[in-house]
Scaffold this motif. Structure first.
Motif, PDB file in Angstrom:
ATOM      1  N   ARG A 290      -1.918 -11.753   1.832  1.00  0.00           N
ATOM      2  CA  ARG A 290      -2.087 -12.381   3.315  1.00  0.00           C
ATOM      3  C   ARG A 290      -1.527 -11.438   4.214  1.00  0.00           C
ATOM      4  O   ARG A 290      -1.906 -10.868   5.317  1.00  0.00           O
ATOM      5  CB  ARG A 290      -1.341 -13.510   3.576  1.00  0.00           C
ATOM      6  N   SER A 291      -0.281 -10.785   3.507  1.00  0.00           N
ATOM      7  CA  SER A 291       0.291  -9.527   4.457  1.00  0.00           C
ATOM      8  C   SER A 291      -0.758  -8.263   4.819  1.00  0.00           C
ATOM      9  O   SER A 291      -0.809  -7.815   5.664  1.00  0.00           O
ATOM     10  CB  SER A 291       1.651  -9.055   3.610  1.00  0.00           C
ATOM     11  N   ALA A 292      -1.585  -8.063   3.623  1.00  0.00           N
ATOM     12  CA  ALA A 292      -2.275  -6.930   3.811  1.00  0.00           C
ATOM     13  C   ALA A 292      -3.429  -7.287   4.796  1.00  0.00           C
ATOM     14  O   ALA A 292      -3.880  -6.651   5.813  1.00  0.00           O
ATOM     15  CB  ALA A 292      -2.998  -6.500   2.467  1.00  0.00           C
ATOM     16  N   GLY A 293      -4.030  -8.500   4.705  1.00  0.00           N
ATOM     17  CA  GLY A 293      -4.985  -9.070   5.616  1.00  0.00           C
ATOM     18  C   GLY A 293      -4.335  -8.979   7.112  1.00  0.00           C
ATOM     19  O   GLY A 293      -5.049  -8.845   7.799  1.00  0.00           O
ATOM     20  N   LEU A 294      -3.164  -9.468   7.257  1.00  0.00           N
ATOM     21  CA  LEU A 294      -2.605  -9.493   8.555  1.00  0.00           C
ATOM     22  C   LEU A 294      -2.349  -7.978   9.134  1.00  0.00           C
ATOM     23  O   LEU A 294      -2.722  -7.848  10.345  1.00  0.00           O
ATOM     24  CB  LEU A 294      -1.093 -10.199   8.492  1.00  0.00           C
ATOM     25  N   GLY A 295      -2.078  -7.027   8.353  1.00  0.00           N
ATOM     26  CA  GLY A 295      -1.894  -5.743   8.820  1.00  0.00           C
ATOM     27  C   GLY A 295      -3.289  -5.355   9.305  1.00  0.00           C
ATOM     28  O   GLY A 295      -3.507  -4.595  10.439  1.00  0.00           O
ATOM     29  N   LEU A 296      -4.585  -5.674   8.679  1.00  0.00           N
ATOM     30  CA  LEU A 296      -5.842  -5.284   8.896  1.00  0.00           C
ATOM     31  C   LEU A 296      -6.284  -6.013  10.115  1.00  0.00           C
ATOM     32  O   LEU A 296      -6.764  -5.351  11.102  1.00  0.00           O
ATOM     33  CB  LEU A 296      -6.722  -5.708   7.649  1.00  0.00           C
ATOM     34  N   LEU A 297      -5.876  -7.294  10.342  1.00  0.00           N
ATOM     35  CA  LEU A 297      -6.204  -8.086  11.604  1.00  0.00           C
ATOM     36  C   LEU A 297      -5.344  -7.642  12.625  1.00  0.00           C
ATOM     37  O   LEU A 297      -6.215  -7.558  13.850  1.00  0.00           O
ATOM     38  CB  LEU A 297      -5.799  -9.579  11.225  1.00  0.00           C
ATOM     39  N   LEU A 298      -4.489  -7.435  12.665  1.00  0.00           N
ATOM     40  CA  LEU A 298      -3.451  -6.629  13.707  1.00  0.00           C
ATOM     41  C   LEU A 298      -4.300  -5.521  14.605  1.00  0.00           C
ATOM     42  O   LEU A 298      -4.177  -5.404  15.811  1.00  0.00           O
ATOM     43  CB  LEU A 298      -2.084  -6.218  13.502  1.00  0.00           C
ATOM     44  N   CYS A 299      -5.125  -4.854  13.912  1.00  0.00           N
ATOM     45  CA  CYS A 299      -5.815  -3.805  14.280  1.00  0.00           C
ATOM     46  C   CYS A 299      -7.071  -4.045  15.244  1.00  0.00           C
ATOM     47  O   CYS A 299      -7.661  -3.192  15.708  1.00  0.00           O
ATOM     48  CB  CYS A 299      -6.295  -2.818  13.175  1.00  0.00           C
TER      49      CYS A 299
ATOM     50  N   ARG B 261      10.002  -7.207  -0.332  1.00  0.00           N
ATOM     51  CA  ARG B 261       9.451  -6.270  -1.578  1.00  0.00           C
ATOM     52  C   ARG B 261       8.267  -6.697  -1.962  1.00  0.00           C
ATOM     53  O   ARG B 261       7.479  -5.611  -2.296  1.00  0.00           O
ATOM     54  CB  ARG B 261      10.485  -6.566  -2.710  1.00  0.00           C
ATOM     55  N   ARG B 262       7.632  -7.768  -1.925  1.00  0.00           N
ATOM     56  CA  ARG B 262       6.259  -7.930  -2.320  1.00  0.00           C
ATOM     57  C   ARG B 262       5.328  -7.784  -1.206  1.00  0.00           C
ATOM     58  O   ARG B 262       4.060  -7.569  -1.482  1.00  0.00           O
ATOM     59  CB  ARG B 262       6.248  -9.488  -2.774  1.00  0.00           C
ATOM     60  N   SER B 263       5.773  -7.898   0.027  1.00  0.00           N
ATOM     61  CA  SER B 263       4.803  -7.964   0.964  1.00  0.00           C
ATOM     62  C   SER B 263       4.609  -6.678   1.938  1.00  0.00           C
ATOM     63  O   SER B 263       3.693  -6.533   2.809  1.00  0.00           O
ATOM     64  CB  SER B 263       4.899  -9.315   1.913  1.00  0.00           C
ATOM     65  N   ALA B 264       5.888  -6.162   2.156  1.00  0.00           N
ATOM     66  CA  ALA B 264       6.192  -4.908   3.182  1.00  0.00           C
ATOM     67  C   ALA B 264       4.666  -4.068   2.885  1.00  0.00           C
ATOM     68  O   ALA B 264       4.231  -3.542   3.685  1.00  0.00           O
ATOM     69  CB  ALA B 264       7.348  -4.323   3.157  1.00  0.00           C
ATOM     70  N   PHE B 265       4.848  -3.336   1.641  1.00  0.00           N
ATOM     71  CA  PHE B 265       3.722  -2.233   1.636  1.00  0.00           C
ATOM     72  C   PHE B 265       2.432  -2.751   1.473  1.00  0.00           C
ATOM     73  O   PHE B 265       1.604  -1.929   2.156  1.00  0.00           O
ATOM     74  CB  PHE B 265       4.069  -1.641   0.112  1.00  0.00           C
ATOM     75  N   PRO B 266       2.147  -3.983   1.095  1.00  0.00           N
ATOM     76  CA  PRO B 266       0.787  -4.401   1.230  1.00  0.00           C
ATOM     77  C   PRO B 266       0.306  -4.610   2.913  1.00  0.00           C
ATOM     78  O   PRO B 266      -0.673  -4.188   3.394  1.00  0.00           O
ATOM     79  CB  PRO B 266       0.603  -5.664   0.717  1.00  0.00           C
ATOM     80  N   PHE B 267       1.315  -4.897   3.630  1.00  0.00           N
ATOM     81  CA  PHE B 267       1.139  -5.181   4.928  1.00  0.00           C
ATOM     82  C   PHE B 267       0.714  -3.577   5.581  1.00  0.00           C
ATOM     83  O   PHE B 267       0.130  -3.418   6.578  1.00  0.00           O
ATOM     84  CB  PHE B 267       2.369  -5.768   5.623  1.00  0.00           C
ATOM     85  N   LEU B 268       1.838  -2.717   5.290  1.00  0.00           N
ATOM     86  CA  LEU B 268       1.562  -1.306   5.504  1.00  0.00           C
ATOM     87  C   LEU B 268      -0.012  -0.649   5.395  1.00  0.00           C
ATOM     88  O   LEU B 268      -0.623  -0.149   6.104  1.00  0.00           O
ATOM     89  CB  LEU B 268       2.590  -0.355   5.059  1.00  0.00           C
ATOM     90  N   ILE B 269      -0.163  -1.210   4.028  1.00  0.00           N
ATOM     91  CA  ILE B 269      -1.458  -0.583   3.769  1.00  0.00           C
ATOM     92  C   ILE B 269      -2.699  -1.115   4.439  1.00  0.00           C
ATOM     93  O   ILE B 269      -3.576  -0.232   5.047  1.00  0.00           O
ATOM     94  CB  ILE B 269      -1.959  -0.643   2.196  1.00  0.00           C
TER      95      ILE B 269
END
Length: 221
Positions: free
Chosen positions: A119-128, A35-43
């Motif tokens: 960290r989830s948002a950062g990971l989402g960015l890094l995967l790109c 609940r805390r990490s999914a949407f930040p990862f998506l963004i």
């Protein structure tokens, strides 16, 4: 505009079915921090894809298009090089899969279940910024180099490409948020399928897209 969309949409699909972002999304959704990490990862992931694609479009403008008999020869050569790199990546992926006797979630992915929002948002960015993502975005950026699109058309192109390329991350997160009580079973099923078929799908997609990009490059010579 229609021609440009026709060339980038297959590349967006190839990026969308990349197994790493999908598997990370599933692991996050199955974690206690979903609940805390999914949407930040998506963004982070959406911003990353849009940023990398936009950057590739901008860098493509540097390639010269002199007024000669074959004005797009430099562009064609660049596309052939990127296509060849994708084919090589496909071969390497296939060879690694043949030698991997224990397919499953890579060890580093188990850490994402403990990530918080930042960290989830950062990971989402890094995967790109994985080689596969950069090569596909570079091919897409180069493919529209000679279309003389207006800033408005380029904006629409980036939006469409980004939405399609990130759709396989957007959909699970939105569906899980809308119906969390039913999400666990199909997320587990998706995880097992990806773990089992990841290498084969990745190899085939990279190979097909690489050949398509090479063909696009050859037509411009």
């Amino acid at each position: 505009m229609a021609d440009a969309l026709g060339r980038v949409l297959p590349l967006a699909v190839a990026l969308a079915i990349s197994s790493v972002p999908i598997l990370v999304t599933i692991l996050i959704l199955l974690s206690p921090n979903s609940r805390r990490s999914a949407f930040p990862f998506l963004i982070g992931f959406v911003v990353g894809v849009a940023g990398v694609f936009t950057g590739c479009i901008a860098l493509a403008q540097v390639i010269p298009t002199p007024v000669v008999k074959h004005p797009q020869s430099a562009l064609g050569i660049a596309l052939i090089v990127i296509g060849a790199a994708l084919v090589v990546l496909a071969v390497v992926s296939g060879v690694q899969a043949m030698h991997n006797q224990s397919p499953g979630v890579p060890k580093w992915m188990n850490i994402v279940t403990r990530f918080g929002p930042l960290r989830s948002a950062g990971l989402g960015l890094l995967l790109c910024f994985r080689p596969k993502s950069i090569l596909i975005c570079a091919a897409a950026g180069l493919s529209v180099r000679g279309d003389r699109l207006s800033p408005g058309e380029l904006t629409v192109l980036v939006l469409v490409f980004t939405l399609l390329a990130t759709s396989t991350v957007i959909a699970p997160i939105v569906i899980a948020a809308a119906s969390p009580q039913h999400a666990q079973s199909w997320l587990q099923a998706m995880r097992h399928w990806i773990e089992k078929n990841n290498a084969t799908v990745t190899t085939l997609i990279l190979l097909i897209i690489g050949v398509v990009v090479i063909g696009d490059g050859i037509t411009r010579l």
